[in-house]
Motif scaffolding. Structure first.
Motif, PDB file in Angstrom:
ATOM      1  N   LEU A 244      -8.031  -4.717   0.106  1.00 23.81           N
ATOM      2  CA  LEU A 244      -9.078  -5.569  -0.439  1.00 23.81           C
ATOM      3  C   LEU A 244      -9.680  -6.427   0.666  1.00 23.81           C
ATOM      4  O   LEU A 244     -10.837  -6.810   0.599  1.00 23.81           O
ATOM      5  CB  LEU A 244      -8.505  -6.470  -1.529  1.00 23.81           C
ATOM      6  CG  LEU A 244      -8.002  -5.765  -2.790  1.00 23.81           C
ATOM      7  CD1 LEU A 244      -7.315  -6.764  -3.713  1.00 23.81           C
ATOM      8  CD2 LEU A 244      -9.151  -5.080  -3.503  1.00 23.81           C
ATOM      9  N   GLY A 245      -8.870  -6.718   1.677  1.00 25.54           N
ATOM     10  CA  GLY A 245      -9.352  -7.506   2.807  1.00 25.54           C
ATOM     11  C   GLY A 245     -10.541  -6.854   3.485  1.00 25.54           C
ATOM     12  O   GLY A 245     -11.478  -7.537   3.904  1.00 25.54           O
TER      13      GLY A 245
ATOM     14  N   SER B 221       3.063  -3.042   0.614  1.00 29.66           N
ATOM     15  CA  SER B 221       3.633  -3.655   1.822  1.00 29.66           C
ATOM     16  C   SER B 221       3.911  -5.138   1.594  1.00 29.66           C
ATOM     17  O   SER B 221       4.863  -5.694   2.138  1.00 29.66           O
ATOM     18  CB  SER B 221       2.714  -3.454   3.027  1.00 29.66           C
ATOM     19  OG  SER B 221       1.556  -4.236   2.897  1.00 29.66           O
ATOM     20  N   LEU B 222       3.073  -5.773   0.766  1.00 27.06           N
ATOM     21  CA  LEU B 222       3.307  -7.186   0.472  1.00 27.06           C
ATOM     22  C   LEU B 222       4.612  -7.367  -0.295  1.00 27.06           C
ATOM     23  O   LEU B 222       5.378  -8.282  -0.030  1.00 27.06           O
ATOM     24  CB  LEU B 222       2.141  -7.753  -0.346  1.00 27.06           C
ATOM     25  CG  LEU B 222       0.844  -7.974   0.426  1.00 27.06           C
ATOM     26  CD1 LEU B 222      -0.322  -8.194  -0.527  1.00 27.06           C
ATOM     27  CD2 LEU B 222       0.975  -9.172   1.366  1.00 27.06           C
TER      28      LEU B 222
ATOM     29  N   ALA C 128       4.900  -8.345   7.627  1.00 34.14           N
ATOM     30  CA  ALA C 128       4.818  -6.982   7.087  1.00 34.14           C
ATOM     31  C   ALA C 128       5.071  -5.946   8.180  1.00 34.14           C
ATOM     32  O   ALA C 128       5.753  -4.941   7.962  1.00 34.14           O
ATOM     33  CB  ALA C 128       3.458  -6.745   6.448  1.00 34.14           C
TER      34      ALA C 128
ATOM     35  N   SER D 263      -2.764  -7.482   8.333  1.00 35.85           N
ATOM     36  CA  SER D 263      -1.457  -7.758   7.697  1.00 35.85           C
ATOM     37  C   SER D 263      -0.539  -8.506   8.644  1.00 35.85           C
ATOM     38  O   SER D 263       0.674  -8.280   8.673  1.00 35.85           O
ATOM     39  CB  SER D 263      -0.757  -6.471   7.241  1.00 35.85           C
ATOM     40  OG  SER D 263      -1.582  -5.727   6.420  1.00 35.85           O
TER      41      SER D 263
ATOM     42  N   PHE E 231      -5.302 -11.640   8.167  1.00 35.11           N
ATOM     43  CA  PHE E 231      -5.099 -11.089   6.823  1.00 35.11           C
ATOM     44  C   PHE E 231      -5.341  -9.582   6.834  1.00 35.11           C
ATOM     45  O   PHE E 231      -4.555  -8.798   6.302  1.00 35.11           O
ATOM     46  CB  PHE E 231      -6.080 -11.770   5.866  1.00 35.11           C
ATOM     47  CG  PHE E 231      -5.956 -11.361   4.427  1.00 35.11           C
ATOM     48  CD1 PHE E 231      -5.090 -12.024   3.578  1.00 35.11           C
ATOM     49  CD2 PHE E 231      -6.723 -10.321   3.910  1.00 35.11           C
ATOM     50  CE1 PHE E 231      -4.985 -11.654   2.239  1.00 35.11           C
ATOM     51  CE2 PHE E 231      -6.622  -9.948   2.574  1.00 35.11           C
ATOM     52  CZ  PHE E 231      -5.748 -10.618   1.739  1.00 35.11           C
ATOM     53  N   SER E 232      -6.423  -9.188   7.476  1.00 40.12           N
ATOM     54  CA  SER E 232      -6.804  -7.781   7.434  1.00 40.12           C
ATOM     55  C   SER E 232      -5.817  -6.900   8.186  1.00 40.12           C
ATOM     56  O   SER E 232      -5.542  -5.770   7.789  1.00 40.12           O
ATOM     57  CB  SER E 232      -8.210  -7.618   8.017  1.00 40.12           C
ATOM     58  OG  SER E 232      -8.690  -6.329   7.739  1.00 40.12           O
TER      59      SER E 232
ATOM     60  N   TYR F 110      -3.437 -11.147  -5.001  1.00 39.60           N
ATOM     61  CA  TYR F 110      -3.931  -9.812  -4.640  1.00 39.60           C
ATOM     62  C   TYR F 110      -3.907  -8.903  -5.868  1.00 39.60           C
ATOM     63  O   TYR F 110      -4.829  -8.130  -6.120  1.00 39.60           O
ATOM     64  CB  TYR F 110      -3.017  -9.247  -3.562  1.00 39.60           C
ATOM     65  CG  TYR F 110      -3.644  -8.226  -2.632  1.00 39.60           C
ATOM     66  CD1 TYR F 110      -4.401  -8.640  -1.542  1.00 39.60           C
ATOM     67  CD2 TYR F 110      -3.458  -6.865  -2.820  1.00 39.60           C
ATOM     68  CE1 TYR F 110      -4.960  -7.736  -0.671  1.00 39.60           C
ATOM     69  CE2 TYR F 110      -4.010  -5.939  -1.951  1.00 39.60           C
ATOM     70  CZ  TYR F 110      -4.751  -6.389  -0.878  1.00 39.60           C
ATOM     71  OH  TYR F 110      -5.307  -5.479  -0.012  1.00 39.60           O
TER      72      TYR F 110
ATOM     73  N   VAL G  55       2.623 -12.252   7.995  1.00 46.62           N
ATOM     74  CA  VAL G  55       3.394 -12.171   6.759  1.00 46.62           C
ATOM     75  C   VAL G  55       4.629 -11.306   6.972  1.00 46.62           C
ATOM     76  O   VAL G  55       5.273 -10.890   6.020  1.00 46.62           O
ATOM     77  CB  VAL G  55       2.574 -11.596   5.591  1.00 46.62           C
ATOM     78  CG1 VAL G  55       1.445 -12.512   5.222  1.00 46.62           C
ATOM     79  CG2 VAL G  55       2.024 -10.226   5.927  1.00 46.62           C
TER      80      VAL G  55
ATOM     81  N   ALA H  64      -2.729  -2.252   6.223  1.00 48.93           N
ATOM     82  CA  ALA H  64      -3.799  -3.054   6.827  1.00 48.93           C
ATOM     83  C   ALA H  64      -5.097  -2.918   6.042  1.00 48.93           C
ATOM     84  O   ALA H  64      -5.797  -3.898   5.792  1.00 48.93           O
ATOM     85  CB  ALA H  64      -3.997  -2.628   8.280  1.00 48.93           C
TER      86      ALA H  64
END
Ligand code: PFF
Length: 481
Positions: free
Chosen positions: A34-35, A348-349, A259, A254, A251-252, A117, A257, A31
Protein backbone atom coordinates in the motif's frame (compact mmCIF):
# COMPACT_ATOMS: atom_id res chain seq x y z
CA UNK A 1 24.74 -21.22 17.61
CA UNK A 2 22.81 -21.67 20.80
CA UNK A 3 24.99 -24.66 21.64
CA UNK A 4 28.23 -22.75 21.33
CA UNK A 5 28.00 -20.54 24.37
CA UNK A 6 25.25 -18.27 23.09
CA UNK A 7 23.91 -16.32 26.03
CA UNK A 8 21.04 -14.47 24.42
CA UNK A 9 18.51 -17.16 25.29
CA UNK A 10 16.83 -16.78 21.90
CA UNK A 11 15.78 -19.84 19.99
CA UNK A 12 17.65 -20.23 16.71
CA UNK A 13 15.12 -20.52 13.93
CA UNK A 14 15.03 -23.74 11.98
CA UNK A 15 12.91 -22.19 9.27
CA UNK A 16 14.46 -20.94 6.06
CA UNK A 17 13.93 -19.85 2.47
CA UNK A 18 14.31 -22.53 -0.15
CA UNK A 19 16.56 -20.31 -2.28
CA UNK A 20 18.05 -16.84 -2.54
CA UNK A 21 15.47 -15.87 -5.13
CA UNK A 22 12.68 -16.93 -2.77
CA UNK A 23 14.10 -14.50 -0.20
CA UNK A 24 14.34 -11.74 -2.81
CA UNK A 25 10.74 -12.24 -3.92
CA UNK A 26 9.48 -12.32 -0.34
CA UNK A 27 11.46 -9.20 0.57
CA UNK A 28 10.21 -7.37 -2.51
CA UNK A 29 6.73 -8.58 -1.61
CA UNK A 30 7.17 -7.05 1.84
CA UNK A 31 8.51 -3.80 0.43
CA UNK A 32 5.95 -3.36 -2.32
CA UNK A 33 2.56 -2.64 -0.84
CA UNK A 34 0.00 0.00 0.00
CA UNK A 35 3.00 2.24 0.59
CA UNK A 36 3.83 2.22 -3.09
CA UNK A 37 0.40 2.32 -4.64
CA UNK A 38 -1.63 4.27 -2.11
CA UNK A 39 0.68 6.20 0.24
CA UNK A 40 3.33 7.31 -2.28
CA UNK A 41 0.95 8.84 -4.84
CA UNK A 42 -1.07 10.41 -2.03
CA UNK A 43 1.98 12.06 -0.47
CA UNK A 44 3.49 13.05 -3.82
CA UNK A 45 0.17 14.63 -4.78
CA UNK A 46 -0.23 16.47 -1.47
CA UNK A 47 3.39 17.62 -1.39
CA UNK A 48 3.38 19.13 -4.84
CA UNK A 49 5.09 16.43 -6.91
CA UNK A 50 8.62 16.80 -8.33
CA UNK A 51 10.64 18.10 -5.38
CA UNK A 52 9.12 15.50 -3.06
CA UNK A 53 9.71 12.70 -5.56
CA UNK A 54 13.36 13.60 -6.16
CA UNK A 55 14.07 13.99 -2.45
CA UNK A 56 12.31 10.68 -1.84
CA UNK A 57 14.46 8.84 -4.38
CA UNK A 58 17.56 10.36 -2.77
CA UNK A 59 16.40 9.11 0.64
CA UNK A 60 15.86 5.62 -0.76
CA UNK A 61 19.30 5.19 -2.24
CA UNK A 62 21.49 7.22 0.11
CA UNK A 63 19.79 6.38 3.41
CA UNK A 64 17.42 3.48 2.79
CA UNK A 65 19.58 1.13 0.76
CA UNK A 66 22.50 1.14 3.23
CA UNK A 67 20.00 0.35 5.99
CA UNK A 68 18.36 -2.43 3.99
CA UNK A 69 21.74 -4.12 3.79
CA UNK A 70 22.40 -3.46 7.49
CA UNK A 71 19.14 -5.07 8.60
CA UNK A 72 19.58 -8.13 6.38
CA UNK A 73 23.10 -8.62 7.75
CA UNK A 74 21.88 -8.54 11.35
CA UNK A 75 19.30 -11.21 10.55
CA UNK A 76 21.69 -13.33 8.53
CA UNK A 77 24.22 -13.35 11.36
CA UNK A 78 21.68 -13.64 14.18
CA UNK A 79 19.49 -16.46 12.80
CA UNK A 80 16.61 -15.68 15.12
CA UNK A 81 13.97 -12.99 15.77
CA UNK A 82 15.00 -9.33 15.60
CA UNK A 83 15.68 -8.81 19.31
CA UNK A 84 17.67 -12.04 19.62
CA UNK A 85 19.55 -11.39 16.38
CA UNK A 86 20.72 -7.95 17.51
CA UNK A 87 21.79 -9.44 20.85
CA UNK A 88 23.85 -12.05 19.05
CA UNK A 89 25.56 -9.51 16.81
CA UNK A 90 26.17 -7.40 19.93
CA UNK A 91 27.66 -10.40 21.78
CA UNK A 92 29.96 -11.22 18.87
CA UNK A 93 31.03 -7.59 18.75
CA UNK A 94 31.57 -7.21 22.49
CA UNK A 95 28.92 -4.53 23.00
CA UNK A 96 25.98 -4.33 25.39
CA UNK A 97 22.88 -6.45 24.66
CA UNK A 98 20.79 -3.36 25.39
CA UNK A 99 21.20 -2.38 21.73
CA UNK A 100 18.45 -4.88 21.01
CA UNK A 101 16.06 -2.13 22.08
CA UNK A 102 15.76 -1.02 18.47
CA UNK A 103 14.58 -4.50 17.54
CA UNK A 104 11.92 -4.25 20.21
CA UNK A 105 10.80 -0.77 19.10
CA UNK A 106 10.77 -2.01 15.51
CA UNK A 107 8.61 -5.01 16.40
CA UNK A 108 6.17 -2.70 18.22
CA UNK A 109 6.06 -0.46 15.15
CA UNK A 110 5.35 -3.46 12.90
CA UNK A 111 2.50 -4.47 15.18
CA UNK A 112 1.03 -0.95 15.16
CA UNK A 113 1.41 -0.53 11.41
CA UNK A 114 -0.33 -3.86 10.84
CA UNK A 115 -3.37 -2.58 12.73
CA UNK A 116 -4.14 0.27 10.33
CA UNK A 117 -2.65 -1.43 7.28
CA UNK A 118 -5.31 -4.09 7.55
CA UNK A 119 -8.06 -1.46 7.80
CA UNK A 120 -6.89 0.27 4.62
CA UNK A 121 -6.44 -3.08 2.89
CA UNK A 122 -10.05 -3.71 3.93
CA UNK A 123 -11.11 -0.67 1.88
CA UNK A 124 -9.28 -2.22 -1.06
CA UNK A 125 -11.11 -5.46 -0.50
CA UNK A 126 -14.41 -3.58 -0.51
CA UNK A 127 -13.55 -2.01 -3.87
CA UNK A 128 -12.54 -5.39 -5.27
CA UNK A 129 -16.06 -6.47 -4.33
CA UNK A 130 -17.70 -3.39 -5.88
CA UNK A 131 -15.73 -3.68 -9.10
CA UNK A 132 -16.16 -7.45 -9.18
CA UNK A 133 -19.95 -7.14 -9.03
CA UNK A 134 -19.83 -4.41 -11.65
CA UNK A 135 -17.72 -6.49 -14.02
CA UNK A 136 -20.00 -9.47 -13.51
CA UNK A 137 -22.90 -7.25 -14.54
CA UNK A 138 -21.00 -6.07 -17.59
CA UNK A 139 -20.40 -9.68 -18.56
CA UNK A 140 -24.04 -10.54 -18.01
CA UNK A 141 -25.02 -7.60 -20.21
CA UNK A 142 -22.74 -8.96 -22.94
CA UNK A 143 -20.55 -5.84 -22.80
CA UNK A 144 -17.34 -6.84 -21.00
CA UNK A 145 -15.36 -3.86 -22.29
CA UNK A 146 -17.63 -1.11 -21.05
CA UNK A 147 -16.54 1.52 -18.56
CA UNK A 148 -16.88 0.87 -14.84
CA UNK A 149 -20.05 1.57 -12.85
CA UNK A 150 -22.04 2.47 -15.95
CA UNK A 151 -24.85 4.91 -15.40
CA UNK A 152 -23.76 6.00 -11.91
CA UNK A 153 -23.37 9.72 -11.27
CA UNK A 154 -20.15 11.20 -9.94
CA UNK A 155 -21.86 11.75 -6.58
CA UNK A 156 -22.91 8.13 -6.39
CA UNK A 157 -19.44 6.86 -7.18
CA UNK A 158 -17.69 9.18 -4.77
CA UNK A 159 -20.39 8.62 -2.19
CA UNK A 160 -19.36 4.97 -1.95
CA UNK A 161 -16.31 5.83 0.10
CA UNK A 162 -18.41 7.99 2.42
CA UNK A 163 -20.85 5.11 2.71
CA UNK A 164 -18.06 2.73 3.61
CA UNK A 165 -16.63 5.12 6.19
CA UNK A 166 -20.05 5.61 7.75
CA UNK A 167 -20.49 1.88 8.29
CA UNK A 168 -18.37 0.46 11.14
CA UNK A 169 -19.72 -3.03 10.52
CA UNK A 170 -18.80 -3.05 6.82
CA UNK A 171 -15.28 -1.81 7.54
CA UNK A 172 -14.98 -4.25 10.41
CA UNK A 173 -15.97 -7.16 8.19
CA UNK A 174 -13.38 -6.26 5.55
CA UNK A 175 -10.71 -5.71 8.21
CA UNK A 176 -11.52 -9.11 9.70
CA UNK A 177 -11.27 -10.94 6.38
CA UNK A 178 -7.96 -9.31 5.52
CA UNK A 179 -6.41 -9.88 8.95
CA UNK A 180 -7.69 -13.45 8.87
CA UNK A 181 -6.01 -14.08 5.52
CA UNK A 182 -2.76 -12.57 6.83
CA UNK A 183 -2.91 -14.78 9.90
CA UNK A 184 -3.66 -17.86 7.81
CA UNK A 185 -0.54 -17.38 5.65
CA UNK A 186 1.78 -16.53 8.56
CA UNK A 187 0.53 -19.49 10.60
CA UNK A 188 1.64 -21.81 7.81
CA UNK A 189 5.23 -20.77 8.29
CA UNK A 190 8.07 -19.33 6.27
CA UNK A 191 8.34 -21.97 3.63
CA UNK A 192 4.75 -23.16 3.32
CA UNK A 193 3.08 -19.77 3.83
CA UNK A 194 5.14 -16.63 3.26
CA UNK A 195 7.36 -17.96 0.51
CA UNK A 196 4.49 -19.61 -1.34
CA UNK A 197 2.38 -16.47 -1.23
CA UNK A 198 5.25 -14.36 -2.57
CA UNK A 199 6.26 -16.72 -5.38
CA UNK A 200 2.66 -17.09 -6.55
CA UNK A 201 1.52 -13.52 -6.19
CA UNK A 202 4.49 -11.31 -7.09
CA UNK A 203 4.85 -12.30 -10.78
CA UNK A 204 1.14 -11.67 -11.31
CA UNK A 205 1.52 -8.35 -9.55
CA UNK A 206 4.27 -7.18 -11.91
CA UNK A 207 2.34 -8.26 -15.01
CA UNK A 208 -0.73 -6.32 -13.87
CA UNK A 209 1.25 -3.23 -12.93
CA UNK A 210 3.04 -2.98 -16.25
CA UNK A 211 -0.17 -3.72 -18.15
CA UNK A 212 -2.19 -1.01 -16.43
CA UNK A 213 0.62 1.54 -16.75
CA UNK A 214 0.89 0.95 -20.49
CA UNK A 215 -2.87 1.30 -20.72
CA UNK A 216 -2.71 4.58 -18.77
CA UNK A 217 0.03 5.87 -21.06
CA UNK A 218 -2.31 5.55 -24.03
CA UNK A 219 -5.57 6.45 -22.37
CA UNK A 220 -4.41 9.20 -19.98
CA UNK A 221 -2.37 12.39 -19.78
CA UNK A 222 1.13 10.91 -19.50
CA UNK A 223 2.92 14.19 -20.37
CA UNK A 224 1.21 16.08 -17.60
CA UNK A 225 1.87 13.25 -15.14
CA UNK A 226 5.58 13.19 -16.02
CA UNK A 227 5.85 16.94 -15.57
CA UNK A 228 4.04 16.78 -12.24
CA UNK A 229 6.15 13.94 -10.88
CA UNK A 230 9.57 15.02 -12.07
CA UNK A 231 9.65 18.83 -12.38
CA UNK A 232 10.81 20.12 -9.00
CA UNK A 233 9.59 23.26 -7.32
CA UNK A 234 12.16 23.35 -4.52
CA UNK A 235 10.21 25.93 -2.53
CA UNK A 236 7.81 23.10 -1.71
CA UNK A 237 10.54 21.09 0.03
CA UNK A 238 9.82 22.24 3.59
CA UNK A 239 11.10 20.34 6.68
CA UNK A 240 7.75 18.58 7.23
CA UNK A 241 7.76 17.52 3.57
CA UNK A 242 11.32 16.18 3.99
CA UNK A 243 10.25 14.31 7.11
CA UNK A 244 7.30 12.84 5.24
CA UNK A 245 9.59 11.80 2.36
CA UNK A 246 12.08 10.13 4.69
CA UNK A 247 9.28 8.41 6.60
CA UNK A 248 7.82 7.22 3.31
CA UNK A 249 11.19 5.90 2.11
CA UNK A 250 11.59 3.91 5.32
CA UNK A 251 7.99 2.72 5.28
CA UNK A 252 8.15 1.69 1.66
CA UNK A 253 11.38 -0.27 2.07
CA UNK A 254 9.92 -1.91 5.21
CA UNK A 255 12.75 -0.41 7.23
CA UNK A 256 12.70 0.49 10.90
CA UNK A 257 10.30 -2.32 11.81
CA UNK A 258 12.87 -5.12 11.92
CA UNK A 259 11.12 -6.85 9.01
CA UNK A 260 14.31 -7.28 7.04
CA UNK A 261 16.16 -8.51 10.12
CA UNK A 262 13.44 -11.12 10.53
CA UNK A 263 13.40 -12.11 6.85
CA UNK A 264 17.22 -12.04 6.80
CA UNK A 265 17.31 -14.57 9.62
CA UNK A 266 15.75 -17.13 7.28
CA UNK A 267 18.73 -16.91 4.91
CA UNK A 268 20.69 -20.01 5.75
CA UNK A 269 23.69 -19.82 3.50
CA UNK A 270 26.05 -17.50 1.75
CA UNK A 271 26.98 -13.87 2.03
CA UNK A 272 27.15 -11.35 -0.80
CA UNK A 273 24.03 -9.60 0.39
CA UNK A 274 24.88 -6.22 -1.15
CA UNK A 275 23.47 -6.92 -4.63
CA UNK A 276 20.41 -8.51 -3.04
CA UNK A 277 19.74 -5.35 -1.01
CA UNK A 278 20.19 -3.20 -4.13
CA UNK A 279 17.66 -5.31 -6.03
CA UNK A 280 15.07 -4.91 -3.28
CA UNK A 281 15.48 -1.12 -3.06
CA UNK A 282 15.48 -0.69 -6.83
CA UNK A 283 12.42 -2.85 -7.39
CA UNK A 284 10.51 -1.05 -4.65
CA UNK A 285 11.33 2.37 -6.07
CA UNK A 286 10.47 1.35 -9.61
CA UNK A 287 7.09 0.14 -8.42
CA UNK A 288 6.40 3.41 -6.57
CA UNK A 289 7.31 5.46 -9.64
CA UNK A 290 5.34 3.16 -11.93
CA UNK A 291 2.37 3.48 -9.59
CA UNK A 292 2.68 7.25 -9.94
CA UNK A 293 2.82 6.87 -13.71
CA UNK A 294 -0.19 4.60 -13.56
CA UNK A 295 -2.32 6.85 -11.38
CA UNK A 296 -1.53 10.47 -12.30
CA UNK A 297 -2.18 10.23 -16.08
CA UNK A 298 -5.67 9.03 -15.20
CA UNK A 299 -6.09 11.71 -12.52
CA UNK A 300 -5.17 14.46 -14.99
CA UNK A 301 -7.13 12.95 -17.88
CA UNK A 302 -10.36 13.36 -15.99
CA UNK A 303 -9.45 16.64 -14.29
CA UNK A 304 -9.18 15.37 -10.73
CA UNK A 305 -7.24 17.07 -7.94
CA UNK A 306 -3.85 15.36 -7.41
CA UNK A 307 -3.81 16.67 -3.83
CA UNK A 308 -7.06 14.93 -2.89
CA UNK A 309 -5.30 13.03 -0.07
CA UNK A 310 -5.81 9.48 1.19
CA UNK A 311 -9.02 9.09 -0.77
CA UNK A 312 -7.28 9.88 -4.10
CA UNK A 313 -6.93 6.27 -5.13
CA UNK A 314 -10.21 5.04 -3.73
CA UNK A 315 -12.57 7.83 -4.48
CA UNK A 316 -11.24 9.42 -7.61
CA UNK A 317 -10.05 6.53 -9.69
CA UNK A 318 -13.30 4.56 -9.87
CA UNK A 319 -14.73 7.67 -11.49
CA UNK A 320 -11.83 7.70 -13.94
CA UNK A 321 -12.45 4.06 -14.76
CA UNK A 322 -16.02 4.96 -15.62
CA UNK A 323 -14.98 7.16 -18.48
CA UNK A 324 -12.47 4.75 -19.95
CA UNK A 325 -13.07 2.01 -22.46
CA UNK A 326 -12.50 -1.32 -20.74
CA UNK A 327 -12.77 0.50 -17.41
CA UNK A 328 -14.89 -2.18 -15.73
CA UNK A 329 -12.20 -4.79 -16.25
CA UNK A 330 -9.22 -2.46 -15.67
CA UNK A 331 -10.81 -1.14 -12.48
CA UNK A 332 -11.28 -4.63 -11.12
CA UNK A 333 -7.70 -5.60 -12.02
CA UNK A 334 -6.40 -2.39 -10.45
CA UNK A 335 -7.91 -3.12 -7.05
CA UNK A 336 -6.87 -6.77 -7.20
CA UNK A 337 -3.34 -5.47 -7.84
CA UNK A 338 -3.40 -3.34 -4.70
CA UNK A 339 -4.82 -6.21 -2.67
CA UNK A 340 -2.04 -8.56 -3.78
CA UNK A 341 0.57 -5.95 -2.91
CA UNK A 342 -1.03 -5.42 0.49
CA UNK A 343 -1.14 -9.04 1.54
CA UNK A 344 2.50 -9.80 0.76
CA UNK A 345 3.35 -6.80 2.97
CA UNK A 346 0.95 -7.49 5.81
CA UNK A 347 2.35 -10.99 6.23
CA UNK A 348 5.80 -9.50 6.81
CA UNK A 349 4.34 -7.10 9.36
CA UNK A 350 2.76 -9.94 11.31
CA UNK A 351 5.86 -12.11 10.93
CA UNK A 352 8.05 -9.67 12.90
CA UNK A 353 6.23 -9.90 16.28
CA UNK A 354 5.35 -13.54 15.57
CA UNK A 355 9.04 -14.40 15.21
CA UNK A 356 9.70 -12.52 18.45
CA UNK A 357 7.14 -14.69 20.28
CA UNK A 358 8.71 -17.83 18.85
CA UNK A 359 12.32 -16.79 19.46
CA UNK A 360 12.07 -15.04 22.80
CA UNK A 361 8.95 -16.52 24.40
CA UNK A 362 9.15 -19.97 22.83
CA UNK A 363 5.52 -19.80 21.83
CA UNK A 364 4.32 -21.95 18.98
CA UNK A 365 4.00 -20.16 15.62
CA UNK A 366 0.21 -20.40 15.65
CA UNK A 367 -0.04 -19.08 19.19
CA UNK A 368 2.30 -16.19 18.54
CA UNK A 369 0.60 -15.23 15.27
CA UNK A 370 -2.84 -15.38 16.95
CA UNK A 371 -1.77 -13.15 19.82
CA UNK A 372 -0.26 -10.46 17.63
CA UNK A 373 -2.73 -10.77 14.76
CA UNK A 374 -5.58 -10.58 17.28
CA UNK A 375 -4.05 -7.60 19.09
CA UNK A 376 -3.49 -5.69 15.85
CA UNK A 377 -7.05 -6.50 14.83
CA UNK A 378 -8.35 -4.85 18.01
CA UNK A 379 -6.28 -1.70 17.54
CA UNK A 380 -7.48 -1.64 13.93
CA UNK A 381 -11.05 -1.49 15.23
CA UNK A 382 -10.21 1.74 17.06
CA UNK A 383 -8.71 3.08 13.80
CA UNK A 384 -11.83 2.34 11.78
CA UNK A 385 -14.15 3.73 14.44
CA UNK A 386 -12.18 6.96 14.07
CA UNK A 387 -14.02 7.42 10.76
CA UNK A 388 -17.45 7.38 12.32
CA UNK A 389 -18.38 7.03 16.02
CA UNK A 390 -15.02 8.29 17.26
CA UNK A 391 -14.45 10.85 14.55
CA UNK A 392 -13.80 13.56 17.14
CA UNK A 393 -11.06 11.64 18.90
CA UNK A 394 -7.55 13.07 18.46
CA UNK A 395 -5.30 10.63 20.38
CA UNK A 396 -2.26 12.94 20.36
CA UNK A 397 -4.21 16.16 20.06
CA UNK A 398 -2.01 17.89 22.65
CA UNK A 399 0.91 17.68 20.23
CA UNK A 400 0.75 20.41 17.59
CA UNK A 401 1.88 18.19 14.69
CA UNK A 402 -0.88 15.69 15.50
CA UNK A 403 -3.49 18.23 16.62
CA UNK A 404 -5.87 17.58 13.72
CA UNK A 405 -5.11 13.90 13.21
CA UNK A 406 -7.72 11.16 13.60
CA UNK A 407 -6.97 7.75 15.13
CA UNK A 408 -5.76 5.95 12.00
CA UNK A 409 -3.63 8.86 10.81
CA UNK A 410 -2.17 9.21 14.31
CA UNK A 411 -1.01 5.59 14.38
CA UNK A 412 0.30 6.02 10.83
CA UNK A 413 2.01 9.34 11.58
CA UNK A 414 3.47 8.32 14.92
CA UNK A 415 5.00 5.13 13.54
CA UNK A 416 6.10 6.62 10.21
CA UNK A 417 7.41 9.97 11.36
CA UNK A 418 8.83 8.98 14.74
CA UNK A 419 9.27 5.26 15.42
CA UNK A 420 10.73 4.27 12.03
CA UNK A 421 13.28 7.12 11.90
CA UNK A 422 14.32 6.42 15.51
CA UNK A 423 14.88 2.74 14.73
CA UNK A 424 16.70 3.68 11.51
CA UNK A 425 18.96 6.02 13.49
CA UNK A 426 19.81 3.35 16.07
CA UNK A 427 20.38 0.74 13.35
CA UNK A 428 22.84 3.04 11.61
CA UNK A 429 24.74 3.80 14.82
CA UNK A 430 24.82 0.13 15.79
CA UNK A 431 26.08 -1.13 12.43
CA UNK A 432 28.23 1.90 11.66
CA UNK A 433 29.95 2.23 15.03
CA UNK A 434 29.31 -0.69 17.35
CA UNK A 435 29.14 -3.96 15.42
CA UNK A 436 32.31 -5.88 14.63
CA UNK A 437 33.62 -4.48 11.34
CA UNK A 438 35.05 -7.77 10.11
CA UNK A 439 31.92 -9.75 10.85
CA UNK A 440 29.67 -7.22 9.17
CA UNK A 441 32.01 -6.65 6.23
CA UNK A 442 32.33 -10.36 5.52
CA UNK A 443 28.57 -10.82 5.45
CA UNK A 444 28.04 -7.79 3.22
CA UNK A 445 30.30 -9.32 0.58
CA UNK A 446 30.98 -6.02 -1.22
CA UNK A 447 34.07 -4.99 -3.17
CA UNK A 448 36.49 -2.94 -1.03
CA UNK A 449 35.44 0.30 -2.71
CA UNK A 450 31.72 -0.37 -2.29
CA UNK A 451 32.30 -1.49 1.27
CA UNK A 452 33.93 1.86 1.96
CA UNK A 453 31.02 3.76 0.44
CA UNK A 454 28.51 1.69 2.38
CA UNK A 455 30.35 2.17 5.66
CA UNK A 456 30.49 5.92 5.12
CA UNK A 457 26.77 6.11 4.37
CA UNK A 458 25.82 3.98 7.38
CA UNK A 459 28.21 5.54 9.87
CA UNK A 460 27.96 9.20 8.85
CA UNK A 461 25.28 10.17 6.38
CA UNK A 462 22.44 8.04 7.78
CA UNK A 463 22.74 9.07 11.44
CA UNK A 464 23.26 12.76 10.68
CA UNK A 465 20.62 13.07 7.98
CA UNK A 466 18.01 11.00 9.80
CA UNK A 467 18.60 12.88 13.07
CA UNK A 468 18.32 16.28 11.36
CA UNK A 469 15.22 15.38 9.38
CA UNK A 470 13.61 13.94 12.50
CA UNK A 471 14.43 17.02 14.56
CA UNK A 472 13.26 19.63 12.07
CA UNK A 473 10.29 17.59 10.98
CA UNK A 474 9.02 17.28 14.54
CA UNK A 475 9.92 20.82 15.54
CA UNK A 476 9.57 22.94 12.40
CA UNK A 477 9.74 26.03 14.62
CA UNK A 478 13.48 25.41 15.10
CA UNK A 479 14.06 26.77 11.61
CA UNK A 480 11.92 29.76 12.34
CA UNK A 481 9.23 28.41 10.00
N1 PFF B 1 6.62 -1.60 2.72
C1 PFF B 1 5.20 -1.73 2.88
C2 PFF B 1 4.52 -0.83 1.89
O1 PFF B 1 5.19 -0.04 1.23
O2 PFF B 1 3.32 -0.90 1.78
C3 PFF B 1 4.75 -1.43 4.27
C4 PFF B 1 5.48 -2.24 5.26
C5 PFF B 1 5.46 -3.60 5.15
C6 PFF B 1 6.21 -1.62 6.21
C7 PFF B 1 6.19 -4.36 6.02
C8 PFF B 1 6.93 -2.36 7.09
C9 PFF B 1 6.92 -3.74 6.96
F1 PFF B 1 7.59 -4.46 7.80
Amino acid sequence: MAATGDTTGAKTTSEGWSSRSAFILAAIGAAVGLGNIWRFPTLAGESGGGAFVIFYVGCVFLLGLPLVLSEIIVGRVGQTDAVGSIKRVAAKSGVAPGWSIFGAIGACAAFLILSFYSVVAGWVLYYVGVMGVDFAEALAAGDPFRGALAGESREMIQGRMAGLFASPSLMLGMHLVFMGATFFIVARGVHGGIEKAATWLMPGFFALLVGITIYGAFAGEMGQALAFLFTPDWSKLTPPVMNAALGQALFSLSLGVAALITYGSYIKEGSGLGPTAAMIATADTCVALLAGLMIFPIVFAVGLDPAAGPTLVFQSLPFAFQTMPGGALIGLLFFVLILVAAITSSISLLEVPTAWGIGERRWSRVRSASIFGGGAFLIGIACLLGYNVWSDVRPLGFWPIFAETDILDTVDGFTGKIMLPVVALLTAIFIGWKADRKLVGATAGLSPAMLGVWRFLVAWLCPIAVALILLFGLFPGLLGA
